[in-house]
Write a protein that holds these residues in place. Structure first.
Motif, PDB file in Angstrom:
ATOM      1  N   UNK A   5      45.004  37.629  37.470  1.00  0.00           N
ATOM      2  CA  UNK A   5      45.441  38.742  38.310  1.00  0.00           C
ATOM      3  C   UNK A   5      44.504  39.931  38.284  1.00  0.00           C
ATOM      4  N   UNK A   6      43.569  39.962  37.346  1.00  0.00           N
ATOM      5  CA  UNK A   6      42.603  41.068  37.277  1.00  0.00           C
ATOM      6  C   UNK A   6      41.376  40.701  38.109  1.00  0.00           C
ATOM      7  N   UNK A   7      41.185  41.413  39.210  1.00  0.00           N
ATOM      8  CA  UNK A   7      40.042  41.121  40.080  1.00  0.00           C
ATOM      9  C   UNK A   7      38.788  41.828  39.597  1.00  0.00           C
ATOM     10  N   UNK A   8      38.929  43.096  39.219  1.00  0.00           N
ATOM     11  CA  UNK A   8      37.770  43.837  38.721  1.00  0.00           C
ATOM     12  C   UNK A   8      38.236  45.050  37.928  1.00  0.00           C
ATOM     13  N   UNK A   9      37.323  45.546  37.087  1.00  0.00           N
ATOM     14  CA  UNK A   9      37.621  46.731  36.283  1.00  0.00           C
ATOM     15  C   UNK A   9      36.336  47.520  36.098  1.00  0.00           C
ATOM     16  N   UNK A  10      36.407  48.822  36.417  1.00  0.00           N
ATOM     17  CA  UNK A  10      35.251  49.710  36.265  1.00  0.00           C
ATOM     18  C   UNK A  10      35.494  50.611  35.063  1.00  0.00           C
ATOM     19  N   UNK A  11      34.711  50.415  34.020  1.00  0.00           N
ATOM     20  CA  UNK A  11      34.955  51.171  32.800  1.00  0.00           C
ATOM     21  C   UNK A  11      34.554  52.643  32.930  1.00  0.00           C
ATOM     22  N   UNK A  12      33.738  52.949  33.924  1.00  0.00           N
ATOM     23  CA  UNK A  12      33.321  54.356  34.093  1.00  0.00           C
ATOM     24  C   UNK A  12      34.382  55.170  34.829  1.00  0.00           C
ATOM     25  N   UNK A  13      34.903  54.616  35.903  1.00  0.00           N
ATOM     26  CA  UNK A  13      35.964  55.320  36.637  1.00  0.00           C
ATOM     27  C   UNK A  13      37.345  54.998  36.102  1.00  0.00           C
ATOM     28  N   UNK A  14      37.416  53.949  35.238  1.00  0.00           N
ATOM     29  CA  UNK A  14      38.673  53.484  34.659  1.00  0.00           C
ATOM     30  C   UNK A  14      39.676  53.078  35.734  1.00  0.00           C
ATOM     31  N   UNK A  15      39.155  52.418  36.751  1.00  0.00           N
ATOM     32  CA  UNK A  15      40.003  51.892  37.811  1.00  0.00           C
ATOM     33  C   UNK A  15      39.972  50.368  37.775  1.00  0.00           C
ATOM     34  N   UNK A  16      41.155  49.780  37.886  1.00  0.00           N
ATOM     35  CA  UNK A  16      41.279  48.329  37.879  1.00  0.00           C
ATOM     36  C   UNK A  16      41.867  47.865  39.200  1.00  0.00           C
ATOM     37  N   UNK A  17      41.402  46.708  39.652  1.00  0.00           N
ATOM     38  CA  UNK A  17      41.921  46.109  40.881  1.00  0.00           C
ATOM     39  C   UNK A  17      42.665  44.840  40.503  1.00  0.00           C
ATOM     40  N   UNK A  18      43.981  44.811  40.816  1.00  0.00           N
ATOM     41  CA  UNK A  18      44.797  43.635  40.554  1.00  0.00           C
ATOM     42  C   UNK A  18      44.986  42.877  41.866  1.00  0.00           C
ATOM     43  N   UNK A  19      44.984  41.543  41.777  1.00  0.00           N
ATOM     44  CA  UNK A  19      45.192  40.738  42.973  1.00  0.00           C
ATOM     45  C   UNK A  19      45.836  39.411  42.585  1.00  0.00           C
TER      46      UNK A  19
END
Length: 389
Positions: A5-19
């Motif tokens: 379910x985790x599509x991507x995660x940006x450790x700098x902006x701390x934003x995660x995309x779930x799909x």
């Protein structure tokens, strides 16, 4: 291994995309969500809640995230949203936000804006009054277009996981503006720049009348001051000839340079300031005569249309001369400077020029825009009526 379910995660902006795929759709329908997380434990917790909401929509849990309200998003992203607008357009749209959109929808989260919200907004706008007048359908539609622009801006920058509006905007019908000049009106309009007697009479009724209560004696209609004003007015005639016979916008006319003029080849080449499209316009005899007049003047400038002082015309000066020419020509109905561009397109459409050629001459990006300009002239309709009589 990446969690399901985790599509991507940006450790700098701390934003995660779930799909995740919606159960029962064989992967044809997917749900995506963008959330902000503080740590990996926080990510796993929110991802678990997201998967649960997909598998059990009847028990859906609202994921904590950083989706802002419309007011908050505009406050932080307005510079980016308006970066490609002209100063006048930016000022106009900012006024629409402050006066209409933010008071009505400012507290709604941008991922929760629906067509129902927009329909309610339209109803509110139709009841509002400005100087005791209702707002036009065009004004309401422009607010709807601005709302859509803001939501798309957020979606393209992944502030929103999905674009929230799934239906067409509830746009209101706009009346077709038909302010084109007839042949007689066009000739009268251009002839006004040689009507010195009419100019002096008009000057008495307008400019001098406003000075009648001054303590010193106001100048009379035969004074050198009025003669000077008429000479400057008559000097501006080439500007309006080019407006009528090239269809250029006011901003393109003001800053038209001699490097864009090729008298030998008989064409004008320039890039439209608004659409950034390159256009090639023929130089017809009347335009050639106006250009030769400008070239023969003693004023030297890189710009074609300048004042006797050698500077490009100010917007206020063009508006004043246009208003004066209208009055001297006896045009009392609604007729704007931009309607000279409409007159150009309508004249060509009446002569059988197709919409694709008109699109290229006018510098439009689509023939849909051109179709709003290109309408049969009054003379063409009279010819149709005579043919059917």
């Amino acid at each position: 291994m990446r969690p399901v379910g985790l599509k991507s995660y940006d450790k700098y902006t701390k934003k995660a995309v779930f799909e995740c795929s919606v159960p029962g759709t064989r992967g044809h329908k997917r749900i995506r969500k963008v959330v902000k997380v503080e740590s990996w434990d926080d990510l796993e917790k929110k991802l678990s809640a997201f998967r649960h909401s997909v598998q059990h929509p009847e028990q859906a849990i609202t994921l904590p995230g950083d989706i802002p309200t419309l007011r908050a998003y505009v406050a932080t992203a307005w510079e980016s949203i308006s970066s490609r607008l002209s100063d006048a357009k930016r000022k106009n749209q900012h006024a629409q936000l402050e006066q209409h959109i933010t008071p009505a929808l400012g507290n709604v989260r941008i991922d929760q804006v629906t067509i129902a919200h927009l329909e309610d907004f339209v109803s509110v706008m139709q009841r509002k009054r400005h100087d005791e007048r209702a707002y036009s359908n065009a004004t309401i539609n422009s607010c709807l277009h601005l709302l859509r622009k803001i939501l798309k801006h957020a979606w393209r920058r992944r502030v929103l996981a999905d674009y929230p509006l799934r239906e067409k905007l509830p746009l209101l019908p706009e009346p077709i503006v038909q302010n084109e000049l007839t042949v007689d009106e066009r000739e009268a309009f251009l002839a006004s720049f040689h009507d010195e007697a009419g100019f002096r009479a008009h000057f008495i009724a307008t400019a001098l009348a406003s000075r009648a209560e001054r303590k010193h004696q106001p100048p009379n209609a035969q004074s050198d001051y009025v003669t000077y004003a008429f000479e400057r007015f008559a000097w501006s005639k080439p500007l309006f000839i080019l407006a009528l016979y090239t269809g250029l916008r006011r901003s393109d006319l003001r800053l038209l340079k001699w490097t864009s003029i090729d008298l030998h080849a008989g064409v004008i080449r320039l890039v439209m300031r608004k659409t950034k499209r390159s256009v090639l316009l023929p130089i017809v005899p009347r335009v050639r005569a106006a250009l030769e007049t400008c070239r023969g003047r003693t004023v030297m400038s890189e710009y074609v249309l300048v004042t006797p002082d050698g500077r490009p015309y100010a917007e206020s000066t063009i508006k004043r001369y246009f208003k004066t020419a209208k009055a001297l020509a006896g045009i009392t109905r609604r007729f704007r400077f931009h309607d000279q561009r409409h007159t150009f397109a309508s004249t060509l459409a009446s002569k059988g020029i197709n919409s694709f050629t008109l699109r290229d001459l006018l510098g439009h990006t689509s023939t849909r825009t051109t179709e709003r300009y290109a309408r049969p002239s009054a003379e063409a309709l009279d010819a149709v009526a005579r043919a059917l009589a």
